[in-house]
Enzyme design. Structure first.
Site, short mmCIF file in Angstrom:
data_model
loop_
_atom_site.label_atom_id
_atom_site.label_comp_id
_atom_site.label_asym_id
_atom_site.label_seq_id
_atom_site.Cartn_x
_atom_site.Cartn_y
_atom_site.Cartn_z
N GLY A 179 -39.73 -29.92 73.22
CA GLY A 179 -39.77 -28.88 73.95
C GLY A 179 -38.94 -28.62 75.09
O GLY A 179 -38.80 -27.72 75.77
N ASP A 352 -17.54 -34.42 68.08
CA ASP A 352 -18.39 -35.05 67.47
C ASP A 352 -17.54 -35.93 66.17
O ASP A 352 -16.69 -35.04 65.45
CB ASP A 352 -19.74 -34.72 66.94
CG ASP A 352 -20.59 -35.54 66.22
OD1 ASP A 352 -21.18 -36.39 66.93
OD2 ASP A 352 -20.85 -35.46 65.02
N GLU A 381 -14.94 -38.54 69.58
CA GLU A 381 -15.75 -39.62 69.37
C GLU A 381 -15.06 -40.38 68.33
O GLU A 381 -14.92 -39.93 67.09
CB GLU A 381 -17.10 -39.11 69.03
CG GLU A 381 -17.94 -40.42 68.52
CD GLU A 381 -19.13 -40.19 67.74
OE1 GLU A 381 -20.26 -40.82 67.74
OE2 GLU A 381 -19.29 -39.19 67.08
#
Length: 639
Positions: A179, A352, A381
Site C-alpha cells: 500500500g 535498469d 546498473e
C-alpha cells in the site's frame, strides 16, 4: 547523430526542401474548439516545442488504422512519413516540427476509403524549463533509494484497484502489495531533507498490471501510465515539485531492456520483431532466458551465440525482451525517457539492467538524452565486481573494441563488495583492509571516478547490516567510508535504522520490508523515533550528522583523494581541498591503539585543530593519536 538514430530517421522521415517551404508557408486552417479522442491509443500522449531534435514519432493504435490516410493542418507541423506496421492495427507517423512552431492543440485526421473519418486532438506544450536549467546529480549529492510500496502509505483509498490483475493488499506477504504510494513519499519529504539527502531515487512507479509481485515495478505494462495503486501522474509531478522546493532532485528508475508479459501490446505486437524471440512467443514455443553473460559485451573472443543469448534472451518468462534494433522501438524508448524528463522535470535516470539491451542502442539512447539536456545525469546498473567491466560503460573510457558510451555514471558493485569483505575479515585486520585500499586503487581504470555511484546495499541485495553480520561498528565504518569517497553515494531506505533481512538473507520480499511508521497503527515510527531501539536511534543520528556535513563539504565533493596503506589495523583516507581537509579513519582494533601520525605528515596537518564530525569534539593533530574504540573516526579542519 549516432548510427542507429540515423537509420531510424531515414526510415521514418523523408524531408525535402520543397516540404520545408510548404511548412514554412502553412496557414492556420482550423481552430480546435472541441477535443476529439477517436483513437484507441496514441503515444507519446503529448509533446513539446523547442527541442533540438525536431522529429517526433507517434505510435497510433486503433483497429485497422493502417488503412487510413493521416493528415494534419497546423502551421509548422507536417507528416513526413506514415509507416504501416506488420499488424494492421498500428500506424507510425513521423512528424517534423519546425523551429518556429507555437505550442497549441491540433487535430490529426484519419480518413478511410469508405468515407469514415477519425479525429484525434494532439497537444504541443511549451517547455517548463530551459534544457540547460535541468540539473543532474553529482558527487555533491546523496541519494535516498525508496521502494515506494514499502515506504509509506499516504492514501489508503488507492490501495486496491479492481481493474488490475492483483487485487489484494497484504502486509504479511513479503511479495504482495503493502500500500505504499507517492503520497507517502510526499508526506515525508521533511524527514528525507532533514536526514541530509539531496536526491530521491524511487523504484519504478509505472503500471505493473501483473498477476503477482507487481509491487516492485520492474515489469511495466504501460510506459506512459502511473500505477493507480501508487497514485496519479499529478501526484508524481507534485512529488517532483515539492522535492525541488526542498533542494531535492528526483531520479526516475527506467527499464529499456524489457516490459511485463501483461503489457498491452503483447496481445497485438506492431512488428514481427518488436520483441526478441517473438515467433516463439506467438507460437507458444519455448523461450530462452538470457544467459546473463554480461562480459560478452566486452569480450574480444566472445562467440556470436553467447552475445545473442545475452542480449536476446528474456530476463525472465514474465519480462519480454524488447528489440531495440527495431528503429521504431528504439525511437519509442528514447522518446519515452524524454517525455518523463519533461513531465517531471527529473534530475536523473537510473537505467535498469544496462548491459542487457543492444549496447549500440544504449549509447544512442544516452546520447540522445544528453544532447537535449547537457547537465542531466544517467546512471546505469552494471552488476559486476570487475572494475574493468564497470569502466567500459562510462563515457570517456577508451575501449579496445572501439565502443563509445554516452553514459556518465555506472554503479560500483566492485567497491561495495570490497568494503563488505574487508570489514568481515577478522583473521588479519591489515589483510582485510587491504581489500578496500586496493579496491580504491582501481580508480585508475575509470574515466571519472567521482561520477560513479557507490552504495552499501540496494533493493536487490541483502541489507548492509545483514551483510556485515549485525556488527554496528562495522556498519558505521562502511557507511562513513563510502560517504567520504570520491563517488556519488546512494543509501537504501531503512539503512539509517539498521533494517535487516536476517530471517532469510537475500530474500527480495524481506529486503524490501515496510519502513516503520509509514502505516497508520505502526507501533514503531522511524520518522519520529518512537519505538526505535537505542542502536537504531544512534545509527540514525550518526548518518544524519555525516550526511548533513557532507552537503556542504567541498573536500568530499571535489577534493583531492589520498589514502595510506593499512597499518596496525587502521586505514587512513584524506580528502583535501583549499580551506578544508576531511580525514576518515577506520580502526579494526578491539583494544586501544596508539598510531604514529608522522606517517601522514605529507598531508600537512601537523599542529592543526580538527573537529570530530560526529561528536563535535576538537583534536589537535600532533605526533600521535590514541584510538580507543573499534569503528570509524571522521575529522575535519572546518571548525
Amino acid at each position: 547523430m549516432t548510427k542507429l538514430i540515423h537509420i531510424a530517421l531515414i526510415i521514418l522521415i523523408s524531408v525535402s526542401f520543397s516540404c520545408k517551404e510548404k511548412v514554412g508557408n502553412a496557414k492556420v486552417s482550423e481552430v480546435v474548439t472541441e477535443v476529439k479522442n477517436d483513437i484507441e491509443r496514441i503515444e507519446p500522449p503529448n509533446w513539446w516545442v523547442g527541442f533540438k531534435n525536431q522529429q517526433l514519432q507517434l505510435l497510433i493504435k486503433h483497429p485497422n488504422i493502417s488503412e487510413a490516410k493521416a493528415s494534419i493542418k497546423y502551421p509548422g507541423v507536417s507528416i513526413d512519413k506514415a509507416h504501416k506496421a506488420d499488424s494492421p492495427n498500428y500506424l507510425f507517423l513521423g512528424l517534423s516540427i519546425a523551429e518556429h512552431v507555437k505550442a497549441g492543440q491540433f487535430n490529426i485526421y484519419f480518413d478511410f476509403k469508405n468515407g469514415t473519418q477519425l479525429v484525434q486532438t494532439y497537444q504541443l506544450k511549451d517547455r517548463e524549463s530551459e534544457a540547460a536549467d535541468i540539473q543532474g546529480f553529482d558527487s555533491s549529492d546523496a541519494i535516498y533509494l525508496i521502494t515506494p510500496d514499502r515506504f509509506a502509505n499516504g492514501d489508503t483509498s488507492n490501495d486496491i484497484d479492481v481493474n488490475l490483475n492483483e487485487k489484494t493488499i497484504n502486509r504479511a506477504d513479503d511479495y504482495g502489495r503493502h500500500g505504499g504510494d507517492i503520497k507517502g513519499i510526499i508526506n515525508h519529504l521533511d524527514y528525507i531533507q532533514e536526514m541530509g539527502f539531496t536526491q530521491i531515487w524511487s523504484c519504478p512507479l509505472l503500471t505493473n498490471d501483473m498477476p503477482e509481485s507487481s509491487y516492485h515495478g520492474y515489469a511495466m505494462t504501460d510506459f506512459y501510465q502511473v500505477d493507480p495503486r501508487f497514485g496519479t501522474i499529478e501526484e508524481y509531478q507534485e512529488l517532483a515539485a515539492k522535492a525541488k522546493e526542498k533542494g531535492i532532485g528526483l531520479i526516475m528508475d527506467q527499464v529499456a531492456n524489457h516490459c511485463g508479459s501483461q503489457h498491452w501490446w503483447m496481445q497485438d505486437l506492431p512488428f514481427k520483431d518488436w520483441v526478441n524471440q517473438q515467433s516463439n512467443f506467438e507460437t507458444k514455443q519455448p523461450l530462452a532466458n538470457s544467459n546473463h553473460r554480461r562480459t560478452s559485451n566486452q569480450d574480444l573472443y566472445a562467440s556470436n551465440r553467447d552475445k545473442t543469448e545475452m542480449t536476446e534472451g528474456w530476463f525472465s518468462a514474465r519480462m519480454p525482451d524488447l528489440n531495440q534494433r527495431n528503429p521504431f522501438m528504439a525511437n519509442y524508448i528514447i522518446q519515452n525517457s524524454i517525455w518523463w524528463i519533461e513531465t517531471l522535470q527529473l534530475s536523473g535516470i537510473r537505467q535498469d539492467t544496462y548491459p542487457y539491451p543492444d549496447k549500440m542502442f544504449m549509447s544512442d539512447w544516452a546520447g540522445a538524452i544528453m544532447d537535449e539536456y547537457p547537465n542531466f545525469s544517467i546512471v546505469g546498473e552494471e552488476w559486476s565486481y570487475n572494475p574493468l567491466l564497470i569502466a567500459y560503460w562510462q563515457k570517456g573510457h577508451e575501449n579496445k573494441d572501439g565502443y563509445q558510451s554516452n553514459l556518465r555514471s555506472t554503479m560500483d558493485f566492485a567497491m561495495q563488495n570490497n568494503i563488505v569483505e574487508a570489514l568481515n575479515q577478522e583473521e588479519s585486520w591489515d589483510k582485510g583492509l587491504v581489500k578496500i585500499y586496493e579496491g580504491l586503487a582501481n580508480d585508475f581504470a575509470y574515466a571519472s571516478p567521482k561520477d560513479i555511484m557507490i552504495f552499501p546495499d540496494n533493493h536487490d541485495m541483502s541489507r548492509i547490516f545483514t551483510q556485515l553480520k549485525g556488527d554496528v561498528p562495522n556498519t558505521k565504518m562502511a557507511l562513513s567510508y563510502l560517504l567520504t569517497l570520491p563517488r556519488i553515494p546512494q543509501l537504501y531506505y531503512g539503512t539509517e535504522i539498521l533494517m535487516d533481512d536476517f530471517a532469510k538473507p537475500g530474500d527480495h520480499g524481506l529486503i524490501r520490508t515496510d519502513f516503520p511508521g509509514g502505516w497508520e497503527g505502526d507501533t514503531v515510527n522511524a520518522f519520529s523515533g518512537e519505538g526505535l531501539t537505542d542502536a537504531q536511534k544512534d545509527m540514525q543520528s550518526f548518518l544524519k550528522k555525516v550526511l548533513n556535513y557532507r552537503k556542504t563539504s567541498a573536500a568530499i565533493h571535489d577534493g583531492k583523494t589520498m589514502h595510506f596503506a593499512p597499518f596496525m589495523g587502521t586505514y587512513f583516507l584524506f580528502r583535501v581541498i583549499e580551506g578544508e581537509t576531511v580525514v576518515h579513519i577506520i580502526n579494526k582494533n578491539k583494544t586501544p591503539m596508539t598510531i604514529d601520525l608522522k606517517r601522514y605528515e605529507e598531508i600537512g596537518l601537523h599542529g592543526k585543530t580538527l573537529k570530530n564530525i560526529i561528536s563535535g569534539e576538537t583534536f589537535k593533530w600532533q605526533d600521535e593519536i590514541i584510538l580507543n574504540e573499534r569503528g570509524s573516526l571522521l575529522l575535519t579542519t572546518k571548525l
